[in-house]
Scaffold this active site. Structure first.
Site, PDB file in Angstrom:
ATOM      1  CG  HIS A 152       0.547  21.403-109.757  1.00 48.76           C
ATOM      2  ND1 HIS A 152      -0.116  22.492-109.908  1.00 48.76           N
ATOM      3  CD2 HIS A 152       0.202  20.277-110.147  1.00 48.76           C
ATOM      4  CE1 HIS A 152      -1.559  22.050-109.945  1.00 48.76           C
ATOM      5  NE2 HIS A 152      -1.443  20.620-110.152  1.00 48.76           N
TER       6      HIS A 152
ATOM      7  CG  HIS B 143      -6.102  21.738-114.828  1.00 48.00           C
ATOM      8  ND1 HIS B 143      -7.418  22.203-114.541  1.00 48.00           N
ATOM      9  CD2 HIS B 143      -5.607  20.743-113.948  1.00 48.00           C
ATOM     10  CE1 HIS B 143      -7.626  21.740-113.301  1.00 48.00           C
ATOM     11  NE2 HIS B 143      -6.660  20.900-113.088  1.00 48.00           N
TER      12      HIS B 143
HETATM   13  O1  G3P Z   1      -0.894  16.088-109.596  1.00 48.46           O
HETATM   14  C1  G3P Z   1      -1.835  16.563-108.525  1.00 48.46           C
HETATM   15  C2  G3P Z   1      -2.819  17.494-109.340  1.00 48.46           C
HETATM   16  O2  G3P Z   1      -2.550  17.926-110.276  1.00 48.46           O
HETATM   17  C3  G3P Z   1      -4.302  17.363-109.142  1.00 48.46           C
HETATM   18  O3  G3P Z   1      -5.136  18.359-109.147  1.00 48.46           O
HETATM   19  O4  G3P Z   1      -6.642  19.803-110.460  1.00 48.46           O
HETATM   20  O5  G3P Z   1      -4.149  20.066-110.477  1.00 48.46           O
HETATM   21  O6  G3P Z   1      -4.804  18.383-111.804  1.00 48.46           O
HETATM   22  P1  G3P Z   1      -5.254  19.219-110.626  1.00 48.46           P
HETATM   23 CA    CA Z   2      -2.870  17.538-112.488  1.00 43.25          CA
END
Ligand code: G3P
Ligand code: CA
Length: 290
Positions: free
Chosen positions: A41, A83
């Site tokens: 992630h 992000h």
């Molecule tokens: O890939 C799932 C996740 O990234 C969604 O949440 O806020 O980390 O982009 P976020």
């Molecule tokens: Ca994400």
């Protein structure tokens, strides 16, 4: 019960019994197949600053094929990997450009963003890491022979971001048959954005981020191959309800859940039968589910 579910259930049972997780060798001896696909992630973001090339490399060093990222558009229309819709948390934008509050990504040019330090907030060893452009990011993923779960972040803020994302993916060779079939997923929290990607390039595998009501799932299945929910919102019944449907490519819808960073929850969601787990700690999740 599938082999994957059986393996994960054994891991859950072991955890609940206070025992160590099922060792990989034991799982293999029992004839277990691979567990859920593990997605790093924002890269392996427990070990390197999120969404940087260092985080892609950290995932690679752990042997993780799939990396997830977040894509946004600069003021001059360049796709960058970051992000938050503001730059303050993960860069030194507030020091470098003190008069530019709230430091929104959309208010900065690519050249300005390229000056920022996106690594020092995480650790001195990463001082000078940059916010990569999507092009730079794709080059690194390609160099490492990895695969990409690309998130179109905040699509309502960036009209046309889907078209530009697909343009860059095509330009960099990521829309050829091999990439589209095996190495690329495009996801978003915006259903309209996922639809827009599907309409423009029906061959691309897509994912919707969220947990739609079971009654609404058939309408999502028209344009998305995956339903990717927070792990806090699902159980085995929900996963089964999703996987019962077929997506636009005629295959069962898949479930990739996020953001699971510990062994106990990894084993738990694997027991629900999810297809993939998105995690900051891909090594921990891999070890807990194999
Ligand atoms: O890939 C799932 C996740 O990234 C969604 O949440 O806020 O980390 O982009 P976020
Ligand atoms: Ca994400």
């Amino acid at each position: 019960m599938s082999v994957r579910t059986a393996t994960a259930s054994a891991a859950v049972a072991a955890l609940l019994g206070g025992c160590a997780l099922l060792p990989a060798a034991q799982a293999q001896a029992a004839g277990a197949k691979d567990g859920p696909v593990v997605f790093a992630h924002r890269g392996a973001s427990a070990y390197a600053p999120e969404n940087t090339l260092a985080a892609v490399d950290a995932a690679d060093r752990l042997g993780i094929d799939w990396v997830e990222n977040d894509v946004q558009l600069t003021k001059d229309g360049v796709l960058v990997v970051v992000h938050d819709t503001t730059l303050g948390r993960t860069t030194d934008a507030e020091q470098v450009f003190p008069s530019r509050a709230p430091w929104a990504v959309k208010d900065f040019t690519a050249a300005e963003i390229a000056k920022l330090d996106a690594g020092s907030w995480f650790g001195a060893a990463y001082a000078g890491a940059r916010v990569p452009t999507l092009t730079q990011y794709l080059h690194r993923v390609e160099r490492n022979r990895q695969k990409l779960l690309l998130e179109i972040k905040s699509p309502e803020t960036y009209p046309g971001i889907e078209k530009e994302t697909l343009r860059i993916l095509r330009e960099e060779g990521w829309l050829d048959r091999g990439h589209v079939k095996h190495r690329l997923i495009v996801q978003s929290f915006g259903a309209e954005s996922v639809k827009a990607v599907h309409d423009r390039r029906p061959d691309v595998v897509t994912g919707f981020l969220g947990t739609p009501a079971v009654a609404d799932l058939p309408s999502y299945a028209a344009f998305t191959d995956q339903i990717n929910p927070s792990y806090t919102t699902i159980g085995a019944d929900y996963v089964a309800a999703v996987q019962k449907l077929k997506g636009p490519h005629g295959k069962p819808l898949q479930v990739n859940t996020w953001t699971v960073n510990d062994a106990a929850n990894a084993a738990k969601v694997a027991g629900f039968g999810v297809d993939g787990i998105i995690t900051n700690n891909p090594d921990i999740v891999r070890d807990a589910t194999r």
